[in-house]
Design a protein around this motif. Structure first.
Motif, PDB file in Angstrom:
ATOM      1  N   HIS A 235       0.841  -1.208   0.000  1.00 16.11           N
ATOM      2  CA  HIS A 235       0.000   0.000   0.000  1.00 16.11           C
ATOM      3  C   HIS A 235       0.871   1.251   0.000  1.00 16.11           C
ATOM      4  N   PRO A 236       1.515   1.542  -1.106  1.00 16.69           N
ATOM      5  CA  PRO A 236       2.309   2.784  -1.124  1.00 16.69           C
ATOM      6  C   PRO A 236       1.377   4.001  -1.132  1.00 16.69           C
ATOM      7  N   GLU A 237       1.908   5.141  -0.748  1.00 16.97           N
ATOM      8  CA  GLU A 237       1.112   6.372  -0.811  1.00 16.97           C
ATOM      9  C   GLU A 237       0.679   6.613  -2.245  1.00 16.97           C
ATOM     10  N   GLU A 238      -0.543   7.085  -2.426  1.00 16.63           N
ATOM     11  CA  GLU A 238      -1.097   7.091  -3.778  1.00 16.63           C
ATOM     12  C   GLU A 238      -0.737   8.314  -4.615  1.00 16.63           C
ATOM     13  N   HIS A 239      -0.764   9.485  -4.024  1.00 12.67           N
ATOM     14  CA  HIS A 239      -0.442  10.724  -4.762  1.00 12.67           C
ATOM     15  C   HIS A 239      -1.299  10.918  -6.004  1.00 12.67           C
ATOM     16  N   LYS A 240      -2.509  10.378  -5.999  1.00 13.03           N
ATOM     17  CA  LYS A 240      -3.337  10.456  -7.205  1.00 13.03           C
ATOM     18  C   LYS A 240      -4.002  11.831  -7.328  1.00 13.03           C
ATOM     19  N   THR A 241      -4.320  12.421  -6.190  1.00 15.63           N
ATOM     20  CA  THR A 241      -5.051  13.688  -6.265  1.00 15.63           C
ATOM     21  C   THR A 241      -4.184  14.825  -6.801  1.00 15.63           C
ATOM     22  N   LEU A 242      -2.891  14.590  -6.885  1.00 20.23           N
ATOM     23  CA  LEU A 242      -2.013  15.602  -7.481  1.00 20.23           C
ATOM     24  C   LEU A 242      -2.466  15.919  -8.901  1.00 20.23           C
ATOM     25  N   SER A 243      -2.989  14.892  -9.604  1.00 21.13           N
ATOM     26  CA  SER A 243      -3.223  15.085 -11.029  1.00 21.13           C
ATOM     27  C   SER A 243      -4.637  14.767 -11.502  1.00 21.13           C
ATOM     28  N   ASN A 244      -5.502  14.214 -10.651  1.00 15.71           N
ATOM     29  CA  ASN A 244      -6.791  13.772 -11.202  1.00 15.71           C
ATOM     30  C   ASN A 244      -7.947  14.726 -10.914  1.00 15.71           C
ATOM     31  N   GLN A 245      -7.637  15.962 -10.559  1.00 14.09           N
ATOM     32  CA  GLN A 245      -8.697  16.891 -10.177  1.00 14.09           C
ATOM     33  C   GLN A 245      -9.254  17.686 -11.353  1.00 14.09           C
ATOM     34  N   THR A 246      -8.563  17.686 -12.466  1.00 19.48           N
ATOM     35  CA  THR A 246      -9.001  18.525 -13.595  1.00 19.48           C
ATOM     36  C   THR A 246      -9.139  17.685 -14.857  1.00 19.48           C
ATOM     37  N   PRO A 247     -10.025  18.121 -15.767  1.00 22.37           N
ATOM     38  CA  PRO A 247     -10.225  17.347 -17.004  1.00 22.37           C
ATOM     39  C   PRO A 247      -8.976  17.315 -17.879  1.00 22.37           C
ATOM     40  N   ILE A 248      -9.002  16.398 -18.827  1.00 23.16           N
ATOM     41  CA  ILE A 248      -7.879  16.240 -19.753  1.00 23.16           C
ATOM     42  C   ILE A 248      -7.767  17.485 -20.644  1.00 23.16           C
ATOM     43  N   ILE A 249      -6.546  17.939 -20.838  1.00 31.07           N
ATOM     44  CA  ILE A 249      -6.302  19.123 -21.676  1.00 31.07           C
ATOM     45  C   ILE A 249      -5.497  18.692 -22.900  1.00 31.07           C
ATOM     46  N   ASP A 250      -5.858  19.244 -24.076  1.00 27.45           N
ATOM     47  CA  ASP A 250      -5.086  18.948 -25.289  1.00 27.45           C
ATOM     48  C   ASP A 250      -3.837  19.814 -25.322  1.00 27.45           C
ATOM     49  N   LEU A 251      -2.692  19.203 -25.540  1.00 28.45           N
ATOM     50  CA  LEU A 251      -1.487  20.003 -25.775  1.00 28.45           C
ATOM     51  C   LEU A 251      -1.364  20.198 -27.283  1.00 28.45           C
ATOM     52  N   PRO A 252      -0.965  21.359 -27.760  1.00 29.25           N
ATOM     53  CA  PRO A 252      -0.812  21.570 -29.212  1.00 29.25           C
ATOM     54  C   PRO A 252       0.375  20.770 -29.747  1.00 29.25           C
ATOM     55  N   ALA A 253       0.495  20.800 -31.075  1.00 25.33           N
ATOM     56  CA  ALA A 253       1.636  20.123 -31.682  1.00 25.33           C
ATOM     57  C   ALA A 253       2.902  20.898 -31.357  1.00 25.33           C
ATOM     58  N   PRO A 254       3.951  20.213 -30.984  1.00 28.08           N
ATOM     59  CA  PRO A 254       5.219  20.903 -30.711  1.00 28.08           C
ATOM     60  C   PRO A 254       5.907  21.273 -32.022  1.00 28.08           C
ATOM     61  N   PRO A 255       6.939  22.108 -31.989  1.00 24.44           N
ATOM     62  CA  PRO A 255       7.626  22.496 -33.239  1.00 24.44           C
ATOM     63  C   PRO A 255       8.242  21.298 -33.969  1.00 24.44           C
ATOM     64  N   ILE A 256       8.729  20.326 -33.228  1.00 28.46           N
ATOM     65  CA  ILE A 256       9.179  19.106 -33.900  1.00 28.46           C
ATOM     66  C   ILE A 256       8.645  17.894 -33.132  1.00 28.46           C
ATOM     67  N   VAL A 257       8.370  16.847 -33.885  1.00 29.95           N
ATOM     68  CA  VAL A 257       8.078  15.586 -33.212  1.00 29.95           C
ATOM     69  C   VAL A 257       9.153  14.578 -33.597  1.00 29.95           C
ATOM     70  N   VAL A 258       9.560  13.782 -32.617  1.00 25.93           N
ATOM     71  CA  VAL A 258      10.593  12.772 -32.835  1.00 25.93           C
ATOM     72  C   VAL A 258       9.949  11.410 -32.574  1.00 25.93           C
ATOM     73  N   LEU A 259       9.695  10.678 -33.659  1.00 26.60           N
ATOM     74  CA  LEU A 259       8.958   9.426 -33.518  1.00 26.60           C
ATOM     75  C   LEU A 259       9.889   8.221 -33.629  1.00 26.60           C
ATOM     76  N   PRO A 260      10.171   7.563 -32.515  1.00 31.11           N
ATOM     77  CA  PRO A 260      11.011   6.367 -32.572  1.00 31.11           C
ATOM     78  C   PRO A 260      10.303   5.266 -33.355  1.00 31.11           C
ATOM     79  N   LEU A 261      11.080   4.424 -34.012  1.00 30.29           N
ATOM     80  CA  LEU A 261      10.490   3.355 -34.813  1.00 30.29           C
ATOM     81  C   LEU A 261      10.297   2.084 -33.991  1.00 30.29           C
ATOM     82  N   ASN A 262      10.625   2.150 -32.729  1.00 32.33           N
ATOM     83  CA  ASN A 262      10.466   0.972 -31.890  1.00 32.33           C
ATOM     84  C   ASN A 262       9.647   1.327 -30.658  1.00 32.33           C
ATOM     85  N   GLN A 263       8.356   1.530 -30.874  1.00 35.13           N
ATOM     86  CA  GLN A 263       7.493   1.918 -29.753  1.00 35.13           C
ATOM     87  C   GLN A 263       6.632   0.751 -29.309  1.00 35.13           C
ATOM     88  N   HIS A 264       6.946  -0.446 -29.763  1.00 36.32           N
ATOM     89  CA  HIS A 264       6.090  -1.602 -29.495  1.00 36.32           C
ATOM     90  C   HIS A 264       6.985  -2.777 -29.125  1.00 36.32           C
TER      91      HIS A 264
END
Lengths: 350, 523
Positions: free
Chosen positions: B22-51
């Motif tokens: 039973h570790p401390e949960e620390h969930k309320t740090l982040s679950n109090q607000t709805p999901i926000i969309d982040l815009p596209a960054p200036p560059i995206v770096v897509l690794p070919l091994n994400q699976h």
């Protein structure tokens, strides 16, 4: 590069906290010993702890390790405390010294230090002393309530360091009871009386057994029981070893007593005399030298309890915790091997 | 919502699993607000091994312009997955870049410089998925590059292939700090119920059970009401007590069904398959919107980040950029953990980017997490065995791993270790136990490979010896035959020689005569 590996969260307790907790839990027992047997228990504690610190510092230096780090885990201190509590209160100072030296240097560090010793260091030291200095190791003062004369602080100090006090009395003088008979511990008394042909009903009437079990000793044992229960509540030790140990003592002695009540002491005498409770909660539970699986712990504890009663009833020594623990220490790896838990998903395999 | 209905939809389990913490949960740090969309960054770096399978193969070239959702790398082999452009722009590099890995190593990535436009290339939506063939749906999931988003990143179309009796949705989210699934359930409950129903349909299961920890009452309420509104009777919620690692696949199955997955077998042997909440959502979007896996919800939390919460982040977004966007001062040295504190890893370089399996980023203040300290010796207290959810003996495994006794470690079921870290969490000596298990597993796999190679080499060598011997024998045979033939020929020659001799004699006589004639003429 510094090793970094998940998990990045740890529960709060550490080895040194564990050791400190166990040391803390011996306080009721130590106070009971002081109450019934006088100052000697503090002298033993002081000598054992100082020798343990000094000898561990030295041996760790010789092993090219950092003494500060090693000493800060409190394991040497715990070994010293347990040995001190097992020694006769006014055994000479060099008994405590030799026992502690042997426990720390030989039983612990020559095997590789904390975590590597196959035998319980305190009990190894104790057995060395018992075999080498049987006289000193079996001369217990009578409980002060039935003693003819109890040594005061100064006399105790003199007896501890020089063997006789300023009046020229040796330890033997103080072991006489009010009737002028030499007294030993209840278990000693039983052993010698049996060898002299007495039966249990006659032995029970001796003053050392009092009205309710053994004078003094039952309170010492109950005090260690209280400390032990505290450790279980605090989750410093698991219940498996103490419970199976005490159950085995009770059952074995009950059967032996039932088989021949005149030649085998009653179960309550076994449970509340000698080092029974100290052994059950503080000695046999030393994690390093005990078994680690829960099933194994039950076997381990039960076997120790059984051996203790066997040696007490039929062996040559009055008490047997140290021998029983050391014997089972040897069997611990084997027990561990045969009591592996069933891994997840293996139950279904047919 | 009447209490009766709630009882029939959501129920609390009566089963348990061994161990857990039973570790401390620390969930309320982040679950109090709805999901926000982040815009596209200036560059995206897509690794070919994400699976979990082999690295995918780029199908664009440097200089190509790509649009959001366009496939830029193809799956290679059957356990691989496609990679899609997570933003429109130009491919500026296909090269080794730092990836999110504990060692800070580099790997092949496609780098896209993004352009701000709304162009996107999605697949056509499947409007009636419940009457579409299973194969077409699996093809769609494969085409969309979807892998398990809970952390394992196993290609989803493979996991959905076999038909089963029961689908389990893993909504336990048992690791401290992480709340991305919690938040997704709170924000998108009606959609998620449709998503679960779709998955249930794909695997032809009779029912779907959502396994969720009781520390997410809001998500449970939202899901319950969404199930009620949908009128579906196939979906139930099984509430499990909060205890790490209830979200381990095997542990959750035991909590819900009371059964253990037999050792060495797959969940399908119990007629079950398990999918994660976020994966189900991604599949739903891929089917109904035609949207490939180009973004995911990631929890950004930890005391080092003030704007904590859950963000929909494009895959390939550099961590550094996210931290800048969320106001984490660049000059301050925070520890960044990818994943949860129990199983995640420290990111040595924030140039690395978000990948398909990135469910959480913890920006930790100096004292927030336990930094490795010098471990004390093991005192065999056995606390690790008490908390091990696989019911192993971690202390024995540690001794074996430490002394390189790998065979013994295997006999003590090392490979049943799920690396949850519960043992190391409780260890009073602070031994990095999981690290030792990973090392031992690696070594065993490596040695097995070497052994296999050695066996192959020996086979090759032995065959060569055999071939040389055979060739020698063949040569000998040939020689013998040739000799025989010569002998025979020689025997046959016995006659021809006489003829030759006669001819030679005749020639000699003719020569002699000629000579004589010449001599006569000259004299």
């Amino acid at each position: 590069m510094m090793l970094s590996s998940s998990p990045y969260k740890k529960s709060s307790h550490s080895v040194s906290q564990l050791m400190q907790l166990v040391i803390f839990a011996t306080i009721p027992g130590a106070i009971a010993l002081f109450y019934f047997f006088g100052w000697g228990v503090w002298f033993n504690l002081i000598v054992c702890c100082s020798v343990a610190y000094a000898s561990e510092w030295l041996i760790v230096k010789l092993r090219n390790r950092d003494p500060k780090k090693v000493l800060s885990d409190y394991s040497a201190l715990l070994t010293a405390v347990l040995l001190a509590l097992a020694l006769p209160p006014l055994a000479p100072w060099w008994v405590a010294t030799i026992g502690t030296l042997f426990a720390i240097v030989f039983a612990k560090h020559l095997y590789g230090g904390l975590g590597y010793n196959p035998f319980n260091p305190a009990m190894t030291g104790y057995v060395l002393l018992l075999i080498s200095f049987p006289m000193a190791m079996t001369t217990w003062l009578p409980p002060q309530s039935i003693a003819a004369q109890a040594p005061d602080f100064i006399s105790s100090l003199q007896l501890f360091f020089s063997g006789s006090d300023s009046q020229g009395n040796t330890l033997n003088y103080y072991t006489l009871n009010a009737d002028g008979f030499t007294m030993a511990t209840p278990l000693d008394e039983i052993k010698t009386s049996f060898s002299m042909g007495y039966v249990f009903d006659e032995i029970k009437n001796k003053p050392i057994f009092g009205d309710w079990q053994n004078v003094g000793w039952q309170w010492v044992n109950l005090a260690f029981l209280a400390g032990g229960l505290f450790l279980i509540v605090k989750k410093a030790i698991s219940w498996h070893i103490p419970v199976s140990f005490l159950a085995a003592i009770y059952i074995t002695s009950f059967l032996a007593h039932g088989y021949d009540p005149q030649l085998n002491p009653a179960p309550m005498i076994h449970l509340l005399s000698g080092a029974t409770m100290l052994g059950a909660f503080f000695i046999a539970t030393d994690p390093v030298s005990a078994t680690t699986t829960n099933k194994g712990r039950i076997i381990f504890g039960a076997a120790i309890g059984f051996i203790v009663v066997m040696i007490r009833n039929y062996g040559g020594y009055p008490d047997a915790i140290a021998f029983a623990v050391l014997i089972m220490n040897m069997a611990a790896p084997l027990i561990d091997h045969y009591t592996q838990p069933k891994v997840y998903g293996s139950q279904e395999l047919k | 919502m009447s209490p009766d209905n709630q009882n029939t939809i959501a129920y609390t389990t009566t089963y348990k699993f061994h161990g857990g913490i039973h570790p401390e949960e620390h969930k309320t740090l982040s679950n109090q607000t709805p999901i926000i969309d982040l815009p596209a960054p200036p560059i995206v770096v897509l690794p070919l091994n994400q699976h979990s399978g082999a690295q995918s193969l780029p199908c664009v070239a440097v200089g190509d312009s790509v649009v959001t959702g366009q496939k830029i790398a193809e799956a290679k082999g059957n356990r691989s997955a496609h990679v899609h452009a997570s933003a429109s722009g130009t491919v500026v590099a296909i090269e080794n870049r730092v990836i999110a890995h504990p060692s800070g190593q580099s790997d092949l990535c496609i780098v896209i410089e993004t352009q701000d436009n709304n162009k996107q290339h999605f697949l056509p939506p499947i409007n009636n998925p419940f009457t579409t063939s299973k194969q077409s749906l699996l093809d769609r999931i494969f085409e969309s590059g979807i892998v398990g988003l809970g952390g394992a990143a196993f290609p989803s179309h493979i996991k959905l292939m076999p038909d089963v009796d029961r689908l389990i949705i893993n909504a336990a989210e048992c690791e401290p700090y992480i709340t991305c699934d919690d938040r997704l359930m709170q924000d998108e409950a009606p959609q998620l119920i449709q998503a679960f129903e779709l998955l249930r349909h794909i695997v032809s299961a009779k029912e779907c059970i959502i396994g969720i920890e009781d520390n997410k009452p809001e998500a449970i309420a939202q899901l319950t009401s969404a199930i009620e509104t949908s009128g579906l009777t196939t979906i139930n919620i099984c509430i499990v007590p909060t205890k790490y690692p209830s979200g381990g696949e095997k542990q959750l199955i035991e909590l819900i069904t009371g059964q253990q997955v037999p050792k060495g077998q797959l969940t399908t042997s119990l007629g079950l398959v398990m999918h994660n909440v976020a994966t189900a959502f991604a599949i739903f979007e891929a089917v109904t919107l035609g949207k490939p896996l180009i973004d995911r919800v990631t929890t950004v939390t930890g005391l080092g980040c003030e704007r904590r919460g859950n963000y929909r982040i494009r895959l390939g977004t550099p961590l550094q950029w996210i931290l800048e966007q969320l106001g984490v001062p660049a000059e301050q040295k925070f520890t960044t953990i990818m994943g949860g504190p129990m199983m995640g890893f420290k990111v040595p370089n924030t140039a690395a980017s978000v990948v398909k399996s990135t469910n959480c980023l913890i920006v930790a203040e100096p004292d927030e997490l336990n930094e490795p300290s010098t471990a004390l010796p093991c005192i065999r207290c056995g606390e690790c065995a008490d908390v091990c959810p696989a019911n192993l003996l971690p202390q024995q495994l540690y001794w074996f791993a430490r002394s390189d006794e790998f065979e013994k470690a295997e006999n003590y079921n090392l490979f049943d270790c799920i690396e949850c870290g519960a043992c190391a969490y409780v260890c009073p000596s602070e031994i990095p136990l999981v690290h030792y298990y990973r090392y031992a597993k690696n070594e065993i796999v490596l040695r097995a490979k070497e052994k296999q190679q050695a066996a192959k080499a020996r086979e090759r060598f032995e065959f060569r010896e055999f071939r040389l011997k055979r060739e020698k024998a063949e040569r000998a045979e040939k020689h013998r035959k040739a000799a025989e033939a010569r002998k025979k020929a020689a025997e046959a020659k016995g006659q021809t020689n006489e003829k030759k001799a006669t001819i030679a004699e005749a020639v000699a006589r003719a020569k002699a005569r000629k000579q004589k004639k010449q001599d006569d003429q000259s004299s």
